[in-house]
Design a protein around this motif. Structure first.
Motif, mmCIF file in Angstrom:
data_model
loop_
_atom_site.group_PDB
_atom_site.id
_atom_site.type_symbol
_atom_site.label_atom_id
_atom_site.label_comp_id
_atom_site.label_asym_id
_atom_site.label_seq_id
_atom_site.Cartn_x
_atom_site.Cartn_y
_atom_site.Cartn_z
ATOM 1 N N GLU A 126 87.054 18.833 16.537
ATOM 2 C CA GLU A 126 87.247 20.206 17.427
ATOM 3 C C GLU A 126 87.468 21.083 16.493
ATOM 4 O O GLU A 126 87.404 22.321 16.805
ATOM 5 C CB GLU A 126 88.307 19.986 18.395
ATOM 6 C CG GLU A 126 88.469 21.155 19.114
ATOM 7 C CD GLU A 126 89.777 20.954 20.153
ATOM 8 O OE1 GLU A 126 90.191 21.989 20.634
ATOM 9 O OE2 GLU A 126 90.257 19.678 20.349
ATOM 10 N N GLY A 127 88.206 20.933 15.424
ATOM 11 C CA GLY A 127 88.803 21.817 14.380
ATOM 12 C C GLY A 127 89.836 22.433 14.257
ATOM 13 O O GLY A 127 90.321 23.249 13.776
ATOM 14 N N MET A 128 90.768 21.583 14.765
ATOM 15 C CA MET A 128 92.326 22.128 15.062
ATOM 16 C C MET A 128 93.101 22.353 13.302
ATOM 17 O O MET A 128 92.788 21.551 12.717
ATOM 18 C CB MET A 128 93.292 20.958 15.788
ATOM 19 C CG MET A 128 92.946 20.984 17.086
ATOM 20 S SD MET A 128 93.978 19.633 17.973
ATOM 21 C CE MET A 128 95.587 20.466 17.946
ATOM 22 N N CYS A 129 93.338 23.523 13.138
ATOM 23 C CA CYS A 129 93.848 23.779 12.061
ATOM 24 C C CYS A 129 94.364 25.271 12.386
ATOM 25 O O CYS A 129 95.056 25.715 13.317
ATOM 26 C CB CYS A 129 92.680 24.256 10.958
ATOM 27 S SG CYS A 129 91.576 25.446 11.479
ATOM 28 N N ASP A 130 94.594 25.938 11.079
ATOM 29 C CA ASP A 130 95.491 27.318 11.202
ATOM 30 C C ASP A 130 94.351 28.454 10.949
ATOM 31 O O ASP A 130 94.927 29.537 10.510
ATOM 32 C CB ASP A 130 96.466 27.351 9.873
ATOM 33 C CG ASP A 130 95.897 26.825 8.658
ATOM 34 O OD1 ASP A 130 94.841 26.591 8.605
ATOM 35 O OD2 ASP A 130 96.848 26.775 7.648
ATOM 36 N N ASP A 131 93.264 28.303 11.465
ATOM 37 C CA ASP A 131 92.217 29.515 11.350
ATOM 38 C C ASP A 131 91.651 29.398 12.777
ATOM 39 O O ASP A 131 91.164 28.420 13.074
ATOM 40 C CB ASP A 131 91.162 29.103 10.142
ATOM 41 C CG ASP A 131 90.119 30.155 10.041
ATOM 42 O OD1 ASP A 131 90.723 31.258 10.605
ATOM 43 O OD2 ASP A 131 89.198 30.004 9.468
ATOM 44 N N THR A 132 91.623 30.543 13.152
ATOM 45 C CA THR A 132 90.921 30.900 14.639
ATOM 46 C C THR A 132 90.149 31.764 14.699
ATOM 47 O O THR A 132 90.133 32.880 13.738
ATOM 48 C CB THR A 132 92.037 31.058 15.735
ATOM 49 O OG1 THR A 132 92.885 32.070 15.442
ATOM 50 C CG2 THR A 132 92.945 29.814 16.168
#
Length: 261
Positions: A19-25
């Motif tokens: 899904e890509g959960m990280c500190d970049d949106t």
């Protein structure tokens, strides 16, 4: 000289890793993870319209991935399909590794029988980063061996090896929750996937980050307390109540739609 591979479509399956959960949106509020970065590069290389779907949802166990994403992925009929799953199962006490292997193998087999190219993964090595990882290391190694042997029997499965890359021990590769990659971590995974697909290297994704300045003890303590309050306690609460962070959450890109990169 090898030509740059071209794909007209990509479907990604899995859990929070994909899904890509990280500190970049992105502007729409969705996370920008490694799969999105790979899709953007493929869109640049495509000589026509490129389409991308990401069915991954955080917190999903391998049985849920197979049941909720498997048929949908096959119906989308993507040329490139990425599949990562099973780590959420392994992290839970009493994991039935036989079930994980059977379910993952059945799903991967169905996908490999249809897709032009499949990408699977070895998870990172948590032994140097998580003091409590000793309990799950035997299951992680067993799952890694299963993926290795399964891929060896299929000509169209590439395996991305994150396990043997010490650079991922660096805290800067991880988001504040210490469980999901940071933007830099996702950038490196994306590069690893692209190289596994045959793209010429853009940079050395295995190279360690420059040495960081020492963090004062009080700063580390405050960060630990914040981590426990914002991430550890809610995770424990979900485990005790049988809930998941992905309950009721739809996939961020459920349809195979144009992706401009």
């Amino acid at each position: 000289m090898n030509q740059t591979p071209r794909f007209r479509s990509m479907v990604a399956l899995g859990d929070s890793f994909t899904e890509g959960m990280c500190d970049d949106t992105a502007p729409d509020g969705h996370y920008v993870g490694w799969a999105d970065r790979v899709a953007a590069r493929l869109a640049e290389e495509a000589d026509g319209e490129f389409r991308y779907a990401n069915l991954a949802v955080r917190g999903k166990l391998i049985g849920q991935i197979a049941e909720e994403q498997g048929d949908a992925a096959l119906a989308l009929d993507g040329e490139l399909v990425t599949l990562a799953g099973g780590l959420n199962d392994v992290m839970r006490p009493g994991c039935d590794v036989d079930h994980v292997e059977r379910t993952l193998g059945a799903l991967a087999g169905r996908i490999a029988g249809q897709a032009r190219q499949v990408v699977m993964f070895y998870s990172v090595d948590p032994s140097r980063r998580m003091r409590s990882s000793g309990r799950i290391m035997p299951q992680i190694l067993r799952l890694q061996g299963f993926v290795r042997d399964f891929a060896a029997r299929h000509d169209n499965i590439a395996v991305v090896d994150l396990f043997h890359v010490p650079a991922f021990d660096d805290p800067r590769m991880w988001a504040e929750d210490r469980l999901h990659f940071s933007a830099e971590g996702h950038r490196r995974v994306a590069e690893a996937v692209l190289q596994a697909l045959g793209f010429a290297p853009s940079f050395d994704w295995r190279e360690p980050l420059p040495t960081a300045a020492p963090i004062p003890r009080l700063t580390r303590l405050r960060a630990d307390l914040r981590w426990i309050r914002l991430h550890v306690l809610p995770w424990i609460g979900r485990r005790l109540t049988g809930r998941s962070s992905g309950d009721g959450r739809p996939a961020k890109r459920p349809a195979l739609e144009p992706y401009p990169g």
